[in-house]
Design an enzyme around this catalytic site. Structure first.
Site, PDB file in Angstrom:
ATOM      1  CE  LYS A 215       8.526   4.694 -71.459  1.00 47.67           C
ATOM      2  NZ  LYS A 215       8.734   4.441 -70.013  1.00 47.67           N
TER       3      LYS A 215
ATOM      4  CB  SER B  80       5.242   4.719 -68.394  1.00 48.85           C
ATOM      5  OG  SER B  80       6.667   4.723 -68.261  1.00 48.85           O
TER       6      SER B  80
ATOM      7  CB  SER C 140       7.998   2.676 -66.153  1.00 42.11           C
ATOM      8  OG  SER C 140       7.120   3.501 -65.441  1.00 42.11           O
TER       9      SER C 140
END
Length: 482
Positions: A75, A150, A174
């Site tokens: 990420k 996210s 997330s």
């Protein structure tokens, strides 16, 4: 067999080289990225160089670990030395970290290969990856649907076969919410089990790094590699890290599972409710005892979170002012104007919204009414969980109230978007571990997630329950057709 274990077997038996495996994933990325946009940066040359080094080690007869030569995605809010780390924000569009995060450093030491940095909601603030400054990530099952957020880029990359597994971060769901939307396994570990050093901070008392993976076994392998005490992180727990794969057992005799009644209230999609009921039946057939119980303050998690998280974000994001690093607006006549222009142009709408909420909640005259009261409710939520775990080993509920919604459906209504994390947020407030895994599909073929919540440092029990359920059901075997 898990994806990571199968790739490891192929490498050890020299059926495929690390270079061949890595190139296959890079080819897959090139094939589906125009549709998905899972990655913000693809590190193809670096990945192939790492793979060539692994092949040299194997050719020399060196014994390799289970993650050596395995292509992973990271990420893009985890700092990677020499590789751009943007947090999907214009503010950090050209930022190249001068240091490595602890988790990526551990993966490098284990011989893992990074194929790229994945898309996310800007500074990890969002539930759909639509808040990225560089465009949203589509859901591999239905490209007109969101991938969640996210960590939507990591979840979509795993679901689409663009990497063997990935890392995400979870502040209020997330990792688990996009895992549910994309039909993969996602784990939010116990707070402090995984070092946050090198994770660009959103809300420091809530953020936690964890794995997204095709199977429970893959998630267990990845957690084992990144967990452990880190002196660079003041909140890091000093505990021994077990081999989580040893907890993977096919039956659930003696396990007590608690169903949180508050999660089955109005607003849950009927197909999600039906999938949960079917999952509970399967778990019972595997030997588990099902107990219905109440966590009365569970529903207060959402408003509590949206006071605490923005307050911490307001403090953490104050460093982005155009002075030391990152984006700087042009045309300012003095320092104050430079601050204002930089933050106005560098941050997106959702980030600005949360900074303003947090600044207001922390301001003189409102601290006691909002932030302090939210912290008291947080303590009550923790107490509810503690009472529940006095009766059961694991709590069970849906990961999300609905399956993946359409792109653009909720962007004009932030409150509706925030409800996507209704089931996941209380776990972060209490610092508990939680795992989402596939438990079915709705009528449109969209994945449904089952959430398992454990007690503090209860990851082994979570993996045990998740693995038993996974092996008894076909959901993890189904993949999107792209």
């Amino acid at each position: 067999m898990s994806v990571i274990q199968e790739l490891h077997r192929q490498l050890v038996r020299k059926e495929r080289s690390a270079t061949e495996i890595t190139q296959a994933y890079l080819d897959r990325i090139a094939q589906v990225e125009p549709m998905l946009h899972s990655f913000l940066t693809v590190t193809g040359d670096r990945a192939l160089a790492q793979a060539a080094a692994v092949d040299e080690r194997i050719a020399a007869g060196e014994e390799i670990g289970v993650l050596t030569g395995i292509p992973l995605a990271i990420k893009d809010n985890l700092c990677t030395y020499g590789v751009r780390t943007t947090c999907a924000s214009k503010m950090l569009e050209h930022f190249v970290p001068p240091y490595e995060s602890t988790v990526t450093q551990k993966l490098q030491a284990a011989g893992a290969i990074m194929v790229g940095k994945t898309n996310l909601d800007e500074f990890a603030m969002g539930s759909s990856t639509e808040n990225s400054a560089f465009g949203f990530t589509a859901n591999p099952w239905h490209p007109e649907r969101v991938s969640g957020g996210s960590s939507g880029g990591s979840a979509a990359a795993v679901a689409a076969g663009e990497c063997a597994a990935a890392l995400g971060s979870d502040t209020g769901g997330s990792i688990r919410q996009p895992a549910a939307f994309c039909g993969v396994v996602g784990l939010k570990p116990t707070y402090g089990l995984v070092s946050r050093y090198g994770l660009v901070a959103y809300a420091s008392s809530l953020d936690q790094i964890g794995p997204l993976a095709p199977t429970v076994t893959d998630a267990a392998i990845l957690l084992g590699a990144i967990a452990g005490h880190d002196p660079k992180d003041a909140t890091s727990l000093s505990v021994s890290i077990p081999d989580y794969t040893q907890a993977l057992k096919p039956d659930l005799k003696g396990i007590r599972l608690g169903v949180i009644q508050e999660t089955l209230a109005e607003g849950v999609q009927p197909e999600v409710k039906s999938a949960l009921e079917a999952a509970l039946k399967t778990l019972q057939e595997l030997g588990a005892t099902i107990v219905e119980l109440s966590c009365p303050r569970f529903a207060y998690g959402l408003p509590t979170y949206y006071i605490i998280a923005p307050s911490e974000a307001s403090a953490n994001l104050a460093r982005y002012d155009g002075v030391n690093f990152g984006f700087r607006a042009e045309g300012a006549s003095d320092l104050l104007e430079m601050y204002m222009k930089t933050r106005a142009q560098g941050f997106g709408a959702e980030v600005k919204r949360r900074i303003m909420i947090g600044t207001y909640a922390l301001s003189a005259g409102y601290y006691d009414a909002y932030y302090l009261r939210a912290q008291k409710v947080r303590t009550l939520i923790k107490e509810d969980f503690a009472q529940a775990f006095a009766q059961v080993d694991v709590l069970v509920c849906p990961t999300t109230p609905t399956t993946a919604f359409k792109v653009g459906e909720k962007t004009a209504d932030p409150l509706s978007m925030y409800l996507s994390d209704l089931m996941t947020i209380p776990v972060n407030l209490a610092g508990l571990p939680s795992l989402s895994l596939p438990c079915g599909f709705d009528q449109e073929g969209l994945p449904i997630g089952l959430q398992l919540i454990g007690n503090v440092l209860g990851e082994e029990t979570l993996f045990h329950v998740a693995y038993a359920y996974e092996q008894a059901t076909p959901w993890h075997q189904q993949q999107p057709q792209l």
